[in-house]
Design a protein around this motif. Structure first.
Motif, PDB file in Angstrom:
ATOM      1  N   GLU A  34       0.795  -1.223   0.000  1.00 54.18           N
ATOM      2  CA  GLU A  34       0.000   0.000   0.000  1.00 54.18           C
ATOM      3  C   GLU A  34       0.828   1.274   0.000  1.00 54.18           C
TER       4      GLU A  34
ATOM      5  N   LEU B  17      -0.201   5.106  -1.053  1.00 54.23           N
ATOM      6  CA  LEU B  17      -0.335   6.076   0.025  1.00 54.23           C
ATOM      7  C   LEU B  17       0.391   7.375  -0.317  1.00 54.23           C
TER       8      LEU B  17
ATOM      9  N   ARG C 173      -3.154   3.081   7.250  1.00 55.48           N
ATOM     10  CA  ARG C 173      -3.030   4.035   6.137  1.00 55.48           C
ATOM     11  C   ARG C 173      -3.066   5.473   6.631  1.00 55.48           C
TER      12      ARG C 173
ATOM     13  N   LYS D 152      -0.013   8.045   6.102  1.00 56.48           N
ATOM     14  CA  LYS D 152      -0.236   9.279   5.339  1.00 56.48           C
ATOM     15  C   LYS D 152       0.306  10.485   6.096  1.00 56.48           C
TER      16      LYS D 152
END
Length: 296
Positions: free
Chosen positions: A14, A18, A98, A102
């Protein structure tokens, strides 16, 4: 494949997306487009991702409404003890990861101090993963110049250190209480009642638990004094608290299983514990107050 490897694969898959998402999205805005509350520093701990007891929805709501220059993850963020027995990882837990990553990509300093439940990450101390620094402990300097030792706190828990089997037994009993907590709050939500912590109520009713918590707080405050700092920030015992021990201040940021609390530092160095169920209730009551004011 062990739980660390599986989690590492999830995070690596991911990370590229991201980075793109972090630049595409509006920075500093909450889910309704309103500015997020900004703090100089936020401390959270004892999230226990990978368990059904994790209050993931409330933590997502918290992360969507606050921001900070520095974010400390003060241990037991992921529950490796449980995941060794059964791999449980719903999408909401990935959503939490996430959101944290971030922040790191956007420039928030994120410091992760593993605890006893996520001790498998202690082998990576000193490393940086996607902007998340992994440390065994940290010294935080507040805006008003105070030095605070930041540790998870399990190293000061005699039960965890001396009697590991008893710690696992206590963990089983605690998980059972957490399952009851989930059931109780599902019932309360159905009838429109606010969140209530069964285990927090139980701890305050049992004198022996109160005594253990008090000794833990004293031990951490003493360690801060020995280290020559002004205070200590920790988690571990799932009891949010601010106490002054003769000028050495003990801060516990609580947890995101039962209490749903965070410790925050304002721009002037003032420290505060946020009890997020109360914050959600205030937000829900706000439109009603505005309507009443308009009607008047």
């Amino acid at each position: 494949m062990n739980s660390v490897t599986r989690l590492g694969d999830l995070a690596r898959n991911e990370l590229a997306d991201l980075r793109k998402a972090a630049t595409d999205e509006d920075e500093g805005l909450g889910p309704s487009g309103e500015p997020r509350r900004r703090y100089r520093t936020i401390w959270i701990s004892d999230v226990h991702l990978g368990t059904r007891g994790c209050n993931d929805r409330m933590l997502i709501d918290f992360l969507d409404h606050v921001d900070s220059e520095t974010l400390y993850l003060v241990g037991d963020i992921i529950d490796g003890w449980r995941m060794k027995k059964r791999f449980y990882w719903p999408e909401r837990h990935s959503a939490i990861v996430r959101r944290v990553m971030k922040r790191a990509i956007r420039g928030t300093r994120v410091i992760y101090i593993p605890g006893n439940h996520d001790e498998m990450f202690r082998q990576f101390t000193g490393m940086n993963f996607g902007g998340v620094e992994i440390r065994s402990k940290a010294i935080h300097t507040t805006a008003d110049g105070r030095k605070l030792l930041v540790v998870h706190g399990d190293e000061f828990d005699a039960i965890v250190l001396a009697h590991r089997w008893l710690a696992f037994l206590g963990d089983w009993a605690y998980r059972t209480l957490m399952q009851l907590n989930v059931a109780v709050n599902m019932f309360r939500r159905f009838f429109g009642m606010e969140y209530w912590s069964l285990s927090k109520h139980a701890k305050h009713r049992v004198k022996s638990a109160v005594s253990v918590i008090s000794r833990f707080e004293e031990a951490l405050a003493h360690e801060a004094k020995v280290k020559g700092v002004d205070g200590v920030v920790c988690g571990h015992i799932h009891t949010a608290e601010i106490r002054d021990f003769g000028g050495t201040v003990y801060y516990n940021d609580g947890d995101w299983v039962e209490g749903c609390t965070a410790l925050v530092e304002h721009d002037d160095g003032t420290m505060e514990i946020l009890h997020w169920p109360d914050e959600i209730k205030k937000r829900a009551d706000q439109p009603v107050k505005l309507k009443l004011k308009a009607a008047a």
